[in-house]
Structures are given as structure tokens and as C-alpha cells.
Write an enzyme that holds these catalytic residues in place. Structure first.
Site, PDB file in Angstrom:
ATOM      1  N   GLY A   1       0.864  -1.185   0.000  1.00 18.39           N
ATOM      2  CA  GLY A   1       0.000   0.000   0.000  1.00 18.39           C
ATOM      3  C   GLY A   1       0.891   1.222   0.000  1.00 18.39           C
ATOM      4  N   GLY A   2       1.835   1.254  -0.947  1.00 23.26           N
ATOM      5  CA  GLY A   2       2.899   2.271  -0.900  1.00 23.26           C
ATOM      6  C   GLY A   2       2.815   3.319  -1.987  1.00 23.26           C
TER       7      GLY A   2
ATOM      8  N   GLY B   1      -1.562   8.235  -0.398  1.00 23.79           N
ATOM      9  CA  GLY B   1      -1.728   8.593   1.010  1.00 23.79           C
ATOM     10  C   GLY B   1      -0.453   8.461   1.831  1.00 23.79           C
ATOM     11  N   ILE B   2      -0.596   7.924   3.032  1.00 21.59           N
ATOM     12  CA  ILE B   2       0.547   7.774   3.944  1.00 21.59           C
ATOM     13  C   ILE B   2       1.604   6.866   3.322  1.00 21.59           C
ATOM     14  CG2 ILE B   2       1.231   6.729   6.153  1.00 21.59           C
ATOM     15  CD1 ILE B   2      -1.526   7.775   7.257  1.00 21.59           C
TER      16      ILE B   2
ATOM     17  N   SER C   1      -3.233   2.640  14.327  1.00 26.30           N
ATOM     18  CA  SER C   1      -4.058   3.854  14.420  1.00 26.30           C
ATOM     19  C   SER C   1      -4.384   4.087  15.884  1.00 26.30           C
ATOM     20  CB  SER C   1      -5.360   3.681  13.648  1.00 26.30           C
ATOM     21  OG  SER C   1      -6.243   4.769  13.936  1.00 26.30           O
TER      22      SER C   1
ATOM     23  N   TYR D   1     -13.069  -1.118  12.759  1.00 20.80           N
ATOM     24  CA  TYR D   1     -11.763  -0.565  12.373  1.00 20.80           C
ATOM     25  C   TYR D   1     -10.836  -0.508  13.594  1.00 20.80           C
ATOM     26  CZ  TYR D   1      -8.350   2.926  10.765  1.00 20.80           C
ATOM     27  OH  TYR D   1      -7.193   3.586  10.434  1.00 20.80           O
TER      28      TYR D   1
HETATM   29  N1  LIG Z   1      -5.696   8.875   7.269  1.00 22.20           N
HETATM   30  C1  LIG Z   1      -5.876   8.720   8.570  1.00 22.20           C
HETATM   31  O1  LIG Z   1      -6.464   9.560   9.229  1.00 22.20           O
HETATM   32  C2  LIG Z   1      -5.332   7.493   9.259  1.00 22.20           C
HETATM   33  C3  LIG Z   1      -5.314   7.503  10.653  1.00 22.20           C
HETATM   34  C4  LIG Z   1      -4.823   6.400  11.324  1.00 22.20           C
HETATM   35  C5  LIG Z   1      -4.349   5.315  10.616  1.00 22.20           C
HETATM   36  N2  LIG Z   1      -4.376   5.338   9.260  1.00 22.20           N
HETATM   37  C6  LIG Z   1      -3.884   4.151   8.573  1.00 22.20           C
HETATM   38  O2  LIG Z   1      -2.885   4.507   7.650  1.00 22.20           O
HETATM   39  C7  LIG Z   1      -2.883   3.599   6.562  1.00 22.20           C
HETATM   40  C8  LIG Z   1      -2.944   4.362   5.272  1.00 22.20           C
HETATM   41  O3  LIG Z   1      -4.111   5.130   5.265  1.00 22.20           O
HETATM   42  P1  LIG Z   1      -4.320   6.401   4.323  1.00 22.20           P
HETATM   43  O4  LIG Z   1      -4.972   7.426   5.152  1.00 22.20           O
HETATM   44  O5  LIG Z   1      -3.086   6.737   3.593  1.00 22.20           O
HETATM   45  O6  LIG Z   1      -5.436   5.793   3.387  1.00 22.20           O
HETATM   46  P2  LIG Z   1      -5.737   5.974   1.856  1.00 22.20           P
HETATM   47  O7  LIG Z   1      -5.368   7.318   1.411  1.00 22.20           O
HETATM   48  O8  LIG Z   1      -7.133   5.495   1.679  1.00 22.20           O
HETATM   49  O9  LIG Z   1      -4.758   4.924   1.296  1.00 22.20           O
HETATM   50  C9  LIG Z   1      -4.953   3.556   1.597  1.00 22.20           C
HETATM   51  C10 LIG Z   1      -3.764   2.847   1.119  1.00 22.20           C
HETATM   52  O10 LIG Z   1      -4.004   1.457   1.212  1.00 22.20           O
HETATM   53  C11 LIG Z   1      -3.860   0.908  -0.090  1.00 22.20           C
HETATM   54  N3  LIG Z   1      -4.780  -0.179  -0.215  1.00 22.20           N
HETATM   55  C12 LIG Z   1      -6.087  -0.215   0.123  1.00 22.20           C
HETATM   56  N4  LIG Z   1      -6.571  -1.420  -0.149  1.00 22.20           N
HETATM   57  C13 LIG Z   1      -5.549  -2.142  -0.669  1.00 22.20           C
HETATM   58  C14 LIG Z   1      -5.401  -3.449  -1.119  1.00 22.20           C
HETATM   59  N5  LIG Z   1      -6.427  -4.325  -1.104  1.00 22.20           N
HETATM   60  N6  LIG Z   1      -4.203  -3.854  -1.607  1.00 22.20           N
HETATM   61  C15 LIG Z   1      -3.161  -3.005  -1.633  1.00 22.20           C
HETATM   62  N7  LIG Z   1      -3.224  -1.747  -1.190  1.00 22.20           N
HETATM   63  C16 LIG Z   1      -4.411  -1.335  -0.719  1.00 22.20           C
HETATM   64  C17 LIG Z   1      -4.166   2.029  -1.037  1.00 22.20           C
HETATM   65  O11 LIG Z   1      -3.590   1.807  -2.298  1.00 22.20           O
HETATM   66  P3  LIG Z   1      -4.456   1.593  -3.646  1.00 22.20           P
HETATM   67  O12 LIG Z   1      -5.776   2.278  -3.466  1.00 22.20           O
HETATM   68  O13 LIG Z   1      -3.614   2.211  -4.688  1.00 22.20           O
HETATM   69  O14 LIG Z   1      -4.562   0.118  -3.757  1.00 22.20           O
HETATM   70  C18 LIG Z   1      -3.469   3.165  -0.314  1.00 22.20           C
HETATM   71  O15 LIG Z   1      -2.071   3.128  -0.490  1.00 22.20           O
HETATM   72  C19 LIG Z   1      -4.061   2.653   6.786  1.00 22.20           C
HETATM   73  O16 LIG Z   1      -3.608   1.453   7.368  1.00 22.20           O
HETATM   74  C20 LIG Z   1      -4.920   3.424   7.757  1.00 22.20           C
HETATM   75  O17 LIG Z   1      -5.727   2.575   8.539  1.00 22.20           O
HETATM   76  C21 LIG Z   1      -4.854   6.402   8.560  1.00 22.20           C
END
Ligand SMILES: NC(=O)c1ccc[n+]([C@@H]2O[C@H](COP(=O)([O-])OP(=O)(O)OC[C@H]3O[C@@H](n4cnc5c(N)ncnc54)[C@H](OP(=O)(O)O)[C@@H]3O)[C@@H](O)[C@H]2O)c1
Length: 242
Positions: free
Chosen positions: A13-14, A17-18, A136, A149
Site C-alpha cells: 500500500g505504498g 496517502g501515507i 491507528s 476498524y
Molecule cells: N488517514 C488517517 O487519518 C489514518 C489515521 C490512522 C491510521 N491510518 C492508517 O494509515 C494507513 C494508510 O491510510 P491512508 O490514510 O493513507 O489511506 P488511503 O489514502 O485510503 O490509502 C490507503 C492505502 O491502502 C492501499 N490499499 C487499500 N486497499 C488495498 C489493497 N487491497 N491492496 C493493496 N493496497 C491497498 C491504497 O492503495 P491503492 O488504493 O492504490 O490500492 C493506499 O495506499 C491505513 O492502514 C490506515 O488505517 C490512517
């Protein structure tokens, strides 16, 4: 900057986003980065242009896709020095509305995929290796509507402790970075009401940026944290700390 010079890194998931911020930061620190995404590089053309980031189209919840990723890294590099498991999803559902699909989808990616990706990766890791899981603060607090979640992220915190203990004799460290609300597509999907409510609960008065989370991941991935394992590094503007 060369804190990850010549380190072979896999960020699951690189691309967006993060995870995308982590891949970029790692590349700028000298790592060879393999970044997976369901969509491949097309979702982030900026990453595709960075020579040391190799994007691979792979669904983290599909074992065949994951095997292909590990085979590619095995044949091109023969090893993984740093693993980051970032792929995750978050959906709103109060207890009365939790469906089996919602439960299976959330645990399927956030927990099941994380477990089996990490299990496969350790075959390619050596002493000095580092695993950073993305948790998280939702795993520690009881945010209404995010029970499933939060439970997945509590599981990630728990696996971090157990795997740190199991992998210490192999010289592999395992830590978790737990962000608070961070400005990504995941957060953009929440309503303005939820976003405003979250921001008002953050002592620093704003959401985090993906690059601020990436800086914490870099610390735990690099030798600067050589005596840190089993730990959680929270990046939440103080939200769950005060
Ligand atoms: N944003 C926040 O507020 C927050 C807070 C706490 C924790 N987090 C955690 O941080 C992490 C990243 O979140 P984010 O906010 O960057 O979310 P995001 O913008 O929705 O990005 C999600 C990431 O996960 C990947 N992903 C989703 N489903 C996938 C799959 N089946 N196979 C491979 N990659 C997949 C996406 O890539 P593709 O869509 O390109 O596949 C993307 O890189 C998550 O684990 C989330 O729970 C986020």
C-alpha cells in the site's frame, strides 16, 4: 540524506496517502523501494517518475498477487531489509449496522492481509531487518462508528508485541506507527462534520500530514531506532495522549 542507503524496502500500500509519503521519503533516504498498489503507478504518476521506487500492481488481500511481489523482489534483490505494511481501510458502521461484509472486508485487509504478508516477508529478511506496521489511535480509543476498524488496529498493536518477541532472536525489529487523523483520501471520505469534530479534538489544532507520519516510519525503519522493538510511535497531534 542516506539513512536507508542501499536498503531494499517493501511498502505494501505504498503508492497513495501515507504509504506514498513513506515510499517517497524512503527513496529520498537512499532506499530501493518496492511499492504495491491495487492500481499500480497510474494513481500517482509522481512516484512512477522516481527511479528508486518500483511500483507493483498487487491487491494486498490476494495471496497470488502477494506471492508475485515476493518472487519479484527475491529474483531482483534476494532480500528485504525493511517491510512497511500500510494498506488499510476504514468504514463507518455503528454496532447495530455492522454487516458481515463490512466486518470481513475490514479484518480481511487490515488484519488478515497484514499477517500473511508479514509471514511471507520474513523469509527474505535478515538480521538488522525492520518491520513497521501502520496502526491507528483508533485501536486505543472508542470512536463511535469505528468499532470494527478500531478492533483491527488493536490487533495490529498486539501482533507488534508478539512478533517483536518472536523475531528478536533473528535480529529483526518490529514496531508500529499509529497515526491520528491524517489528511489523506481516507480522511477525505469522512463527512465535513466528522472532520471538524476530529480536528477540534486534536491539541495541535489540525490534522496530520502524510509526510509527518512518514518521518516516524523512517525513524523506526532506520538504524537510528536500533534498540527499539515492540514499540508504538503515535503521530496524532496529541489527540489520544493528553
Ligand atoms: N488517514 C488517517 O487519518 C489514518 C489515521 C490512522 C491510521 N491510518 C492508517 O494509515 C494507513 C494508510 O491510510 P491512508 O490514510 O493513507 O489511506 P488511503 O489514502 O485510503 O490509502 C490507503 C492505502 O491502502 C492501499 N490499499 C487499500 N486497499 C488495498 C489493497 N487491497 N491492496 C493493496 N493496497 C491497498 C491504497 O492503495 P491503492 O488504493 O492504490 O490500492 C493506499 O495506499 C491505513 O492502514 C490506515 O488505517 C490512517
Amino acid at each position: 540524506m542516506t539513512r536507508l542507503a542501499n536498503k531494499v524496502s517493501l511498502v505494501i500500500g505504498g503508492v497513495g496517502g501515507i504509504g506514498g509519503a513513506v515510499s517517497q521519503r524512503f527513496a529520498s533516504e537512499g532506499a530501493q523501494v518496492y511499492a504495491t498498489s491495487r492500481k499500480g503507478a497510474e494513481s500517482q504518476p509522481d512516484l512512477a517518475g522516481m527511479g528508486s521506487i518500483h511500483t507493483i500492481q498487487a491487491d494486498a488481500s490476494n495471496n497470488i498477487d502477494l506471492q508475485r511481489v515476493f518472487e519479484e523482489i527475491r529474483s531482483e534483490q534476494g532480500r528485504i531489509d525493511v517491510l512497511v505494511v500500510n494498506a488499510g481501510l476504514s468504514e463507518y458502521a455503528l454496532l447495530g449496522d455492522i454487516s458481515e461484509d463490512h466486518f470481513d472486508r475490514t479484518f480481511g485487509l487490515n488484519v488478515r492481509s497484514l499477517v500473511f504478508a508479514t509471514r511471507e516477508a520474513i523469509d527474505l529478511m535478515q538480521p538488522g531487518g525492520a518491520i513497521v506496521l501502520i496502526g491507528s489511535i483508533a485501536g486505543d480509543i472508542g470512536t463511535k462508528g469505528y468499532g470494527v476498524y478500531g478492533a483491527t488496529k488493536a490487533a495490529v498493536r498486539s501482533f507488534t508485541r508478539t512478533w517483536a518477541n518472536e523475531l528478536a532472536p533473528k535480529g529483526i525489529r518490529v514496531n508500529v506507527v499509529s497515526p491520528g487523523p491524517t489528511d489523506t483520501a481516507m480522511m477525505a471520505a469522512a463527512s465535513q462534520e466528522i472532520r471538524d469534530a476530529l480536528s477540534s479534538m486534536i491539541p495541535l489544532g489540525r490534522m496530520g500530514r502524510p509526510d509527518e507520519v512518514a518521518a516516524a516510519v523512517l525513524f523506526l525503519a532506520s538504524d537510528e531506532s536500533s534498540f527499539t522493538t515492540g514499540a508504538e510511535l503515535v503521530v496524532d497531534g496529541g489527540m489520544a495522549q493528553v
